[in-house]
Enzyme design. Sequence first.
Site, PDB file in Angstrom:
ATOM      1  N   ASP A 175       0.857  -1.187   0.000  1.00  0.00           N
ATOM      2  CA  ASP A 175       0.000   0.000   0.000  1.00  0.00           C
ATOM      3  C   ASP A 175       0.889   1.232   0.000  1.00  0.00           C
ATOM      4  O   ASP A 175       1.993   1.208   0.554  1.00  0.00           O
ATOM      5  CB  ASP A 175      -0.911   0.019   1.223  1.00  0.00           C
ATOM      6  CG  ASP A 175      -2.065  -0.965   1.110  1.00  0.00           C
ATOM      7  OD1 ASP A 175      -2.450  -1.315  -0.022  1.00  0.00           O
ATOM      8  OD2 ASP A 175      -2.603  -1.379   2.157  1.00  0.00           O
ATOM      9  N   ASP A 230      -6.530  -1.085  -5.283  1.00  0.00           N
ATOM     10  CA  ASP A 230      -7.675  -0.703  -4.456  1.00  0.00           C
ATOM     11  C   ASP A 230      -8.518   0.371  -5.150  1.00  0.00           C
ATOM     12  O   ASP A 230      -9.748   0.373  -5.052  1.00  0.00           O
ATOM     13  CB  ASP A 230      -7.213  -0.178  -3.098  1.00  0.00           C
ATOM     14  CG  ASP A 230      -6.502  -1.222  -2.262  1.00  0.00           C
ATOM     15  OD1 ASP A 230      -6.717  -2.429  -2.483  1.00  0.00           O
ATOM     16  OD2 ASP A 230      -5.708  -0.829  -1.389  1.00  0.00           O
TER      17      ASP A 230
END
Length: 153
Positions: free
Chosen positions: A115, A131
């Site tokens: 991330d 995402d």
Amino acid sequence: MKRKVSIFISILLLILMDQAVKGYVVKEIPLGGMRRFIPKVVSLTYLKNSGAAFSMLENQQWFFTIITLTAMGAAFVYLYRHIKGSLWLLLGLTLIISGGIGNFIDRVRQGFVVDMFHLDFMNFAIFNVADIYLTVGVGLLLIYILREESHGS
């Protein structure tokens, strides 16, 4: 046939873009480190996420594997059956498949998802390109469903 090929190529390109951004972050930013990207809007922060959204269900890789394979299989089947369908549907499914596979590659290869996007203007979870694909894809599917509902009534 052209539509199938262009969707397949789009999925591959989206996955490659997701993996390229993740590769850049891993190479250029130390774990836990932060780099300004768009001042006061977005920073790049390298985190390892072994869970799902908001780090829920950490270290449950078997669960994510089953869910991802099931969801991606269903999305591919639905995409194939509705290849001549609405642009909203095709875009939504293309993004969902790309995002699901992008994060799945990380989980299989590394045991976690990389991330990197940190919103500087609000307290929100750090997320990645895949995402974004998943979120926008679900939004497009909702638009498709609402449009179908309103035209079907």
